[in-house]
Write an enzyme that holds these catalytic residues in place. Structure first.
Site, PDB file in Angstrom:
ATOM      1  N   LEU A  51       0.835  -1.210   0.000  1.00 57.07           N
ATOM      2  CA  LEU A  51       0.000   0.000   0.000  1.00 57.07           C
ATOM      3  C   LEU A  51       0.869   1.261   0.000  1.00 57.07           C
ATOM      4  CD1 LEU A  51      -3.120   0.718   2.155  1.00 57.07           C
ATOM      5  CD2 LEU A  51      -1.204   2.315   2.236  1.00 57.07           C
ATOM      6  N   LEU A  52       0.570   2.138  -0.922  1.00 60.00           N
ATOM      7  CA  LEU A  52       1.273   3.434  -0.992  1.00 60.00           C
ATOM      8  C   LEU A  52       0.326   4.517  -0.492  1.00 60.00           C
ATOM      9  CD1 LEU A  52       3.031   4.960  -4.112  1.00 60.00           C
ATOM     10  CD2 LEU A  52       0.789   5.816  -3.456  1.00 60.00           C
ATOM     11  N   ASN A  53       0.863   5.493   0.283  1.00 59.37           N
ATOM     12  CA  ASN A  53       0.080   6.721   0.487  1.00 59.37           C
ATOM     13  C   ASN A  53       0.926   7.952   0.215  1.00 59.37           C
ATOM     14  OD1 ASN A  53       0.643   5.475   3.256  1.00 59.37           O
ATOM     15  ND2 ASN A  53      -0.110   7.404   4.005  1.00 59.37           N
ATOM     16  N   ASP A  54       1.029   8.905   1.100  1.00 62.88           N
ATOM     17  CA  ASP A  54       1.564  10.236   0.769  1.00 62.88           C
ATOM     18  C   ASP A  54       2.897  10.248   0.006  1.00 62.88           C
ATOM     19  OD1 ASP A  54      -0.309  10.393   2.757  1.00 62.88           O
ATOM     20  OD2 ASP A  54       0.950  11.462   4.173  1.00 62.88           O
ATOM     21  N   ARG A 105       3.055  16.066  13.272  1.00 60.82           N
ATOM     22  CA  ARG A 105       3.768  15.281  12.247  1.00 60.82           C
ATOM     23  C   ARG A 105       3.868  16.002  10.901  1.00 60.82           C
ATOM     24  NH1 ARG A 105      -0.879  12.281  13.485  1.00 60.82           N
ATOM     25  NH2 ARG A 105      -2.558  12.419  11.966  1.00 60.82           N
ATOM     26  N   TYR A 150       6.760   8.163   9.405  1.00 55.62           N
ATOM     27  CA  TYR A 150       5.652   8.897   8.807  1.00 55.62           C
ATOM     28  C   TYR A 150       6.149   9.964   7.835  1.00 55.62           C
ATOM     29  CZ  TYR A 150       1.802   6.871  11.536  1.00 55.62           C
ATOM     30  OH  TYR A 150       0.844   6.034  12.048  1.00 55.62           O
ATOM     31  N   GLU A 202      -2.899  18.003   8.790  1.00 55.67           N
ATOM     32  CA  GLU A 202      -1.875  17.089   8.279  1.00 55.67           C
ATOM     33  C   GLU A 202      -1.144  17.724   7.100  1.00 55.67           C
ATOM     34  OE1 GLU A 202      -4.102  13.373   7.475  1.00 55.67           O
ATOM     35  OE2 GLU A 202      -3.114  12.596   9.276  1.00 55.67           O
ATOM     36  N   GLN A 224       5.073   7.073   1.368  1.00 59.17           N
ATOM     37  CA  GLN A 224       4.644   6.211   2.462  1.00 59.17           C
ATOM     38  C   GLN A 224       4.338   4.836   1.882  1.00 59.17           C
ATOM     39  OE1 GLN A 224       3.693   7.220   6.168  1.00 59.17           O
ATOM     40  NE2 GLN A 224       5.626   7.932   5.338  1.00 59.17           N
TER      41      GLN A 224
HETATM   42  C1  FRU Z   1      -1.612  11.616   5.681  1.00 57.09           C
HETATM   43  C2  FRU Z   1      -0.944  10.885   6.854  1.00 57.09           C
HETATM   44  C3  FRU Z   1       0.140  11.747   7.487  1.00 57.09           C
HETATM   45  C4  FRU Z   1       1.029  10.712   8.122  1.00 57.09           C
HETATM   46  C5  FRU Z   1       0.970   9.593   7.121  1.00 57.09           C
HETATM   47  C6  FRU Z   1       1.048   8.218   7.703  1.00 57.09           C
HETATM   48  O1  FRU Z   1      -2.197  10.728   4.767  1.00 57.09           O
HETATM   49  O2  FRU Z   1      -1.916  10.506   7.810  1.00 57.09           O
HETATM   50  O3  FRU Z   1      -0.335  12.720   8.400  1.00 57.09           O
HETATM   51  O4  FRU Z   1       2.334  11.167   8.325  1.00 57.09           O
HETATM   52  O5  FRU Z   1      -0.255   9.734   6.415  1.00 57.09           O
HETATM   53  O6  FRU Z   1       1.098   7.260   6.680  1.00 57.09           O
END
Ligand code: FRU
Length: 442
Positions: A17-20, A137, A79, A191, A36
Site C-alpha cells: 500500500l502506498l500513500n503520501d 507530524r 511517517y 496534516e 509512504q
Molecule cells: C496523511 C498521513 C500523514 C502521516 C501519514 C502516515 O495521509 O496521515 O499525516 O504522516 O499519512 O502514513
C-alpha cells in the site's frame, strides 16, 4: 489474469500500500519521489519510506525501501516528511512515530544521504512543544537567506488543527517559534502542511482533518490551500480556504522547486473510505493506490493554477484534431489525453465515459462530475460552481483520471475501475469545439 488497472503515468507501488508522497527533491541528476509504503500488506499497519527516481520525470524506477521503522524513535512508523539538499547532501525530515503502552509519541527526525542510496539516521530529534498533543507530524522544510524553516502539522491541546513553526541556522538544531497558523478551518488536526512563495504570492497548503466522527470509523479530511502573508513568524491568510482539487481522490500533496525553477506537486491519489479501499480491485494484483501526475503550480492574476507537466504534454502523439459538437469513440486508449477548447463560453456539455461509469456535465454554470462506485455501486457526484467553461483537458490512465478545467483553474482527480474493457466515450457540447485526441507514450 491481465491487470486492466495498471496505470502508465501515475506512480504505483510494485506491491503493498502506498500513500503520501514524501521527500520530493532533485539530487545529483535525479528526481526523487519518496512515498509512504506498507510493502508487506494492503493496510495501514506498517509505514516506511519507499522511493521512485527518474532522470526525466517520465520514466521512473522503483528503488525499494529507503527509510525503515527500525529505531526506537520510529518503531510504529516512519511517517511523512520532506527533503532539502544542503552542501551536496540530501537531508530527509520525517516523523518518527512510536506507541508506548498504547500512547502515541511523535518525534521529528532527520536522515542524511551523500549518495541518494543510503540514508543515515541522525541522533538529533525534536520533541513536541507543550501546547500540542502528540498528533504532531509531517515536517516540511525550506531555506532562504535567513536560514532553515520547518512547519509541522499538529493539534492543539484544546483540540484544534494547528501548524507549528521552527527555525534553524545550521539545519541541525531547531528552535520552536510558536504557532504558524491555527483556525477553526483546520478542524481537529492539520496534516501535511506545505508553504512556499510563487509568482509574488505566499501559499499555505494543509489537510484539515476531522477526527471524532460519531457514526463513521473513517476520519474525514481534505486537501486545501490559502494565499496570505508571513508576519512575525505567523501566517495571515488573505484568501478563504480553498480545496486543492475538486474530484474524488486527492490528498496529502507536497511541492518542491525543481532545477528549472518550477514549483512541482505530487499528491496521494486517494480519498477512499475504508469500504472503498477494502473493495479496491487492484488488491487482487497485490497493491493499492497511486500518486497523481506531477503538476506545475502557478499563480496567474491572483489565482492558483495547476498545470499538467510540460514533459508529459510533449510526450503526446497527436492522432486526431477536429472541429465538432459531437465526439464518439468505442475504444478510448488507456493512455490518452482529450483536449477541448471553445472560442466562446459554453452553455452546456455532457460527457460520458466507459458506459456511463464516469460522467461530466456542465449546465447552469455548474460542473458536475459523477462516478459509479466500485464499492457501494451507487453514483456519487462532485459539483463545483463555474462561471464559464472555455477549456477542458482530460488525462485518462487505465484506472486514474485527471481533469484540468479552464487551463488548470480547477482540477478534478479520480480513480475508476472497469471490470471489462468498455472504453467508450461520448461527448456532446452545445457549441462547436476544437477537440484533439492524443495518445501518451509509455
Ligand atoms: C496523511 C498521513 C500523514 C502521516 C501519514 C502516515 O495521509 O496521515 O499525516 O504522516 O499519512 O502514513
Amino acid at each position: 489474469m491481465e491487470n486492466l488497472y495498471k496505470n502508465h503515468f501515475h506512480l504505483e507501488p510494485p506491491r503493498g500500500l502506498l500513500n503520501d508522497p514524501n521527500g520530493l527533491t532533485y539530487f545529483q541528476g535525479n528526481y526523487y519521489v519518496f512515498h509512504q509504503w506498507n510493502r508487506f500488506d494492503l493496510n495501514h499497519n506498517y509505514k516506511e519510506w519507499g522511493l521512485f527516481t527518474s532522470k526525466d520525470l517520465l520514466r521512473w524506477k522503483h528503488q525499494g525501501s529507503a527509510l525503515l521503522p527500525d529505531s526506537d524513535k520510529d518503531l510504529s512508523g516512519v511517517y511523512s516528511g520532506s527533503a532539502i539538499v544542503n552542501e551536496d547532501k540530501m537531508h530527509l525530515f520525517y516523523t518518527g512515530n512510536s506507541k508506548i503502552d498504547g500512547s502515541r509519541r511523535s518525534l521529528q527526525c532527520q536522515a542524511i544521504s551523500e549518495d541518494g542510496k543510503t540514508f543515515q539516521k541522525s541522533n538529533s530529534f525534536i520533541i513536541t512543544p507543550e501546547e500540542f498533543t502528540e498528533h504532531h507530524r509531517d515536517p516540511k522544510i525550506w531555506s532562504d537567506q535567513n536560514g532553515y524553516h520547518m512547519i509541522v502539522g499538529s493539534q492543539t491541546k484544546n483540540g484544534y488543527g494547528a501548524i507549528a513553526y521552527y527555525q534553524s541556522i545550521d539545519c541541525k538544531e531547531w528552535d520552536y517559534q510558536g504557532i504558524f497558523y491555527t483556525s477553526e478551518d483546520l478542524e481537529q488536526m492539520a496534516e501535511c502542511p506545505d508553504y512556499f512563495e510563487l509568482d509574488g504570492e505566499s501559499l499555505l497548503l494543509v489537510c484539515p482533518q476531522q477526527r471524532d466522527l460519531e457514526s463513521d470509523t473513517d476520519i474525514s479530511s481534505y486537501s486545501a490551500y490559502y494565499m496570505g502573508d508571513i508576519r512575525d513568524n505567523e501566517f495571515y491568510p488573505t484568501s478563504e480556504i480553498q480545496p486543492m482539487d475538486d474530484g474524488f481522490d486527492f490528498y496529502a500533496p507536497q511541492t518542491f522547486l525543481d532545477p528549472k525553477g518550477r514549483r512541482l506537486m505530487w499528491a496521494w491519489m486517494s480519498r477512499m473510505n475504508s469500504k472503498e479501499e477494502a473493495a479496491c480491485p487492484t488488491k487482487d494484483f497485490g497493491y493499492l493506490h497511486c500518486l497523481t501526475m506531477p503538476r506545475e503550480l502557478r499563480v496567474i492574476d491572483g489565482k492558483l493554477y495547476q498545470l499538467p507537466l510540460q514533459e508529459i504534454l510533449q510526450s503526446r502523439k497527436k492522432i486526431e484534431s477536429l472541429e465538432t459538437v459531437l465526439y464518439e469513440s468505442e475504444e478510448l486508449a488507456t493512455q490518452s489525453v482529450i483536449d477541448m477548447t471553445w472560442s466562446k463560453s459554453l452553455s452546456s456539455i455532457e460527457l460520458a465515459l466507459f458506459d456511463q461509469n464516469v460522467t461530466l456535465e456542465y449546465k447552469h454554470q455548474k460542473l458536475i462530475l459523477s462516478r459509479k462506485s466500485w464499492s457501494d455501486k451507487q453514483v456519487h457526484t462532485k459539483t463545483i460552481p463555474l462561471k464559464e467553461l472555455t477549456a477542458l483537458q482530460i488525462f485518462i490512465d487505465s484506472s486514474a483520471m485527471e481533469l484540468f478545467i479552464n487551463k488548470g483553474e480547477r482540477v478534478m482527480s479520480l480513480r475508476y475501475f472497469l471490470q471489462q474493457e468498455k472504453r467508450s466515450c461520448d461527448i456532446r457540447a452545445s457549441h462547436q469545439m476544437n477537440l484533439s485526441y492524443s495518445k501518451l507514450e509509455s
